[in-house]
Scaffold this active site. Structure first.
Site, PDB file in Angstrom:
ATOM      1  N   HIS A 105       0.822  -1.212   0.000  1.00  0.00           N
ATOM      2  CA  HIS A 105       0.000   0.000   0.000  1.00  0.00           C
ATOM      3  C   HIS A 105       0.861   1.269   0.000  1.00  0.00           C
ATOM      4  O   HIS A 105       2.076   1.227   0.235  1.00  0.00           O
ATOM      5  CB  HIS A 105      -0.905   0.008   1.239  1.00  0.00           C
ATOM      6  CG  HIS A 105      -0.133  -0.005   2.535  1.00  0.00           C
ATOM      7  ND1 HIS A 105       0.486   1.114   3.055  1.00  0.00           N
ATOM      8  CD2 HIS A 105       0.139  -1.017   3.384  1.00  0.00           C
ATOM      9  CE1 HIS A 105       1.087   0.807   4.187  1.00  0.00           C
ATOM     10  NE2 HIS A 105       0.900  -0.491   4.408  1.00  0.00           N
ATOM     11  N   GLU A 110      -2.432  -6.961   7.718  1.00  0.00           N
ATOM     12  CA  GLU A 110      -1.083  -6.911   8.269  1.00  0.00           C
ATOM     13  C   GLU A 110      -0.978  -7.722   9.561  1.00  0.00           C
ATOM     14  O   GLU A 110      -1.970  -8.001  10.237  1.00  0.00           O
ATOM     15  CB  GLU A 110      -0.670  -5.449   8.510  1.00  0.00           C
ATOM     16  CG  GLU A 110       0.742  -5.233   9.064  1.00  0.00           C
ATOM     17  CD  GLU A 110       1.869  -5.757   8.180  1.00  0.00           C
ATOM     18  OE1 GLU A 110       1.909  -6.983   7.957  1.00  0.00           O
ATOM     19  OE2 GLU A 110       2.716  -4.952   7.753  1.00  0.00           O
TER      20      GLU A 110
END
Length: 219
Positions: free
Chosen positions: A12, A87
Site C-alpha cells: 500500500h 497486516e
C-alpha cells in the site's frame, strides 16, 4: 520463458505512521496525500497490464491502493478483500515508534530485529498463526482461474508471502526491502513459483516517466 500465471504483489501507499516509523499492524491507519499519489503512480504503471482480479487486505490503506489500481485499469477488475491478507498483529507495539522501542524495550527490540517473525512483542501474532492464514490466502488465490493477479497487502505480509508462497527461509525474509507501493512479481511455472523481481518502485522514483515502464520485462 513463458509462464502460465503471474502474481503481482504490491504494498500500500504511505501512511502517517509510515512517515513516523511507527508499527501499524492491524491498526486502520489512512494514507497520506503522498500515499495517495504513490497509489496513483502504481495504478498508472499497471493500467495497461491485463490483470483479471485484485485481492486486497481489508485494511483501508491497502483497499484504497487496490481500488485506485482498479479504477485506472483498462480491465476494471474486481477488488476482493481477503481478511487473511491484513497486516501482522504487532500486539503492544502498535502505535509505538521504532526509535522509542529501541530505548524503552532495548533487549526485546534487538531480538525482534535479529529474527522478527520468531521474536514478536507481547500480544502479537505468532509465526504459526500467520503461516496458517497466509496458507489459506494463497490457496484461495491459486484456486482461481485467473492468469494475471494483483495482490495488495503490507510490508510484513509481503515478506511472509516470500516464505509461504515461495518457500524462502522465514528467518531471513525480513532482510528484503519492501517500499510503499513497490511491487514484486511471481510467476507460476508448471505449478512452481519463481520470484522474478522484488521491490520495484521505479514508478515512484522516476516520477512521470515511471508510469510508462513495463511491468514484466517481456511486456
Amino acid at each position: 520463458m513463458a509462464s502460465s500465471r503471474r502474481i503481482l504483489l504490491a504494498r500500500h501507499g504511505q501512511t502517517e505512521w509510515n512517515k513516523e516509523f511507527k508499527f501499524q499492524g492491524k491498526t486502520n491507519v489512512q494514507l497520506t496525500e503522498t500515499g495517495k499519489l504513490q497509489a496513483k503512480a502504481l495504478a498508472q504503471r499497471l493500467s495497461s497490464w491485463p490483470f483479471e482480479i485484485i485481492y486486497s487486505s481489508p485494511l483501508d490503506r491497502a483497499l484504497f491502493t487496490a481500488h485506485t489500481i482498479a479504477e485506472l485499469s483498462f480491465s476494471k477488475a474486481d477488488v476482493i478483500a481477503l481478511p487473511e491478507l491484513q497486516e501482522i498483529n504487532f500486539g503492544t507495539w502498535e502505535g509505538h515508534s521504532i526509535e522509542a522501542l529501541q530505548t524503552e524495550q532495548r533487549e526485546l527490540f534487538s531480538k525482534w530485529r535479529a529474527d522478527p517473525f520468531f521474536n514478536m512483542p507481547p500480544g502479537a501474532e505468532t509465526w504459526e498463526k500467520l503461516f496458517a492464514r497466509l496458507t489459506r490466502a494463497v490457496k484461495i488465490i491459486l484456486d482461481g482461474s485467473q492468469k494475471n493477479i494483483v495482490v495488495v497487502s503490507h510490508g510484513g505480509i509481503m515478506r511472509a508471502l516470500y516464505a509461504v508462497l515461495l518457500g524462502f527461509n522465514p528467518h531471513k525474509v525480513w532482510n528484503n526491502e519492501i517500499s510503499n507501493c513497490a511491487m514484486s512479481g511471481v510467476e507460476m511455472r508448471s505449478g512452481r513459483p519463481w520470484l522474478i523481481f522484488s521491490n520495484d518502485d521505479l514508478h515512484i522514483r522516476a516520477g512521470e516517466a515511471g508510469v510508462n515502464l513495463p511491468v514484466w520485462s517481456d511486456d
